[in-house]
Scaffold this active site. Structure first.
Site, PDB file in Angstrom:
ATOM      1  N   GLU A  21      -1.542   5.198   3.457  1.00 21.36           N
ATOM      2  CA  GLU A  21      -0.167   4.663   3.453  1.00 21.36           C
ATOM      3  C   GLU A  21       0.777   5.582   4.211  1.00 21.36           C
ATOM      4  O   GLU A  21       0.429   6.704   4.586  1.00 21.36           O
ATOM      5  CB  GLU A  21       0.342   4.520   2.012  1.00 21.36           C
ATOM      6  CG  GLU A  21       0.232   3.120   1.427  1.00 21.36           C
ATOM      7  CD  GLU A  21       1.269   2.155   1.993  1.00 21.36           C
ATOM      8  OE1 GLU A  21       1.965   2.508   2.978  1.00 21.36           O
ATOM      9  OE2 GLU A  21       1.399   1.049   1.449  1.00 21.36           O
ATOM     10  N   ASN A 151       8.045  -2.415  -0.631  1.00 14.48           N
ATOM     11  CA  ASN A 151       7.373  -2.308   0.657  1.00 14.48           C
ATOM     12  C   ASN A 151       8.268  -2.843   1.764  1.00 14.48           C
ATOM     13  O   ASN A 151       9.361  -3.344   1.518  1.00 14.48           O
ATOM     14  CB  ASN A 151       6.047  -3.083   0.638  1.00 14.48           C
ATOM     15  CG  ASN A 151       4.882  -2.232   0.187  1.00 14.48           C
ATOM     16  OD1 ASN A 151       4.681  -1.117   0.681  1.00 14.48           O
ATOM     17  ND2 ASN A 151       4.103  -2.730  -0.761  1.00 14.48           N
ATOM     18  N   ASP A 202       3.074  -6.126   2.889  1.00 19.09           N
ATOM     19  CA  ASP A 202       3.020  -4.677   2.655  1.00 19.09           C
ATOM     20  C   ASP A 202       3.990  -3.992   3.616  1.00 19.09           C
ATOM     21  O   ASP A 202       5.083  -4.500   3.852  1.00 19.09           O
ATOM     22  CB  ASP A 202       1.587  -4.167   2.783  1.00 19.09           C
ATOM     23  CG  ASP A 202       1.307  -2.995   1.864  1.00 19.09           C
ATOM     24  OD1 ASP A 202       1.927  -1.926   2.058  1.00 19.09           O
ATOM     25  OD2 ASP A 202       0.464  -3.112   0.951  1.00 19.09           O
TER      26      ASP A 202
END
Length: 296
Positions: A21, A151, A202
């Site tokens: 991430e 997100n 996301d």
């Protein structure tokens, strides 16, 4: 119907990350950075040489921002820290959720004003446990609460619009912001409603044209939306659980994409060697380098 392009890129790093991430890129050193959140690692890849370094962290962290040639900002489960690039030394900078040890940081990005937007969530993704905060030189302002999985925090190229989502709700939101501060000046509105889509919205980045490049969790793809919310095209990625893109290269003309293997077995999926890897999408993009966090 938007075109779906097959993957034509390459594997930047084949390390299988439980939760890759928070990628970003430092043009001054031609270096890409990203996290393995659950593994408490910061990954560093110098693109010219291919030199890879993994830095162990004392906490789960998810967002990195350049400050200057010597320092970075890290968002973590324990708040914000200044990091010395040469030594890795960490100095506490600010708390955005003091007294909430059940939460951790998740998605975030620096606005053109130098202020950080940072999202938090419960460590088990509890409903409504997190929020999204604005941080300017250590001063924290709550923007949105009752967020489950924050997100897609990114900003239009002129700094007048911010985007974000709660992946559990799966609606990409748009909100007008003051370009001088990055603070909202209006109520949010729905830009993309994907609440009926099995793929999760996301991480996202916004390019020079104002298009939004969004990683689709569970769909192994990156979708490109216009500033009006129209789906323009999709690009396949070998990592099924695609997490976040970042513009890389001296001209911000390439797209790095992280992925994750966390939870695949629980979902009845069989991970292969590419789940959790980090990719170069293999296309030319008109990107924007991330802004530095500003310390007065």
């Amino acid at each position: 119907m938007a075109t779906t392009h097959p993957f034509s890129g390459k594997i930047l790093d084949e390390t299988a990350l439980q939760l890759g991430e928070g990628p970003t890129y430092d043009a001054a050193t031609d270096t890409a950075w990203w996290f393995n959140i659950l593994g408490k690692e910061l990954h560093e890849l110098q693109l010219t040489s291919g030199r890879k370094t993994v830095h162990k962290l004392p906490f789960m962290a998810s967002v990195l921002a350049r400050i200057d040639d010597e320092r970075q900002l890290i968002a973590s489960e324990h708040g914000l820290f200044l990091r010395q690039i040469a030594t890795g030394e960490l100095t506490h900078h600010a708390d955005f959720e003091p007294g909430m040890p059940g939460n951790r940081s998740n998605d975030g990005r620096v606005h053109a004003s130098g202020a950080l937007w940072i999202g938090t969530m419960g460590k088990s993704a509890e409903d409504g446990a997190g929020g999204i905060y604005h941080v300017a030189n250590g001063t924290v302002t709550t923007l949105f609460d009752n967020i489950s999985i924050p997100n897609s925090i990114c900003f239009s190229p002129n700094g007048t619009t911010a985007y974000y989502t709660d992946t559990k709700v799966n609606r990409l939101m748009s909100v007008a912001v003051d370009p001088a501060t990055g603070l909202p000046i209006a109520k949010p509105s729905i830009l993309v409603d994907a609440s009926d889509d099995e793929a999760g919205i996301d991480g996202s980045v916004c390019d020079k044209n104002g298009d939004i490049w969004n990683a689709k969790w569970g769909a192994g793809s990156v979708a490109r939306y216009s500033a009006s919310g129209q789906l323009l095209e999709r690009y396949s990625v070998p990592g099924l659980q695609t997490t976040c893109p970042a513009f890389i290269g001296k001209n911000a003309d390439r797209l790095l994409v992280t992925s994750a293997f966390d939870g695949m077995a629980d979902a009845g999926l069989a991970p292969d060697a590419l789940q959790g890897a980090t990719f170069d999408l293999g296309i030319e993009v008109n990107g924007v380098h991330d802004f530095a966090y500003r310390l007065s």
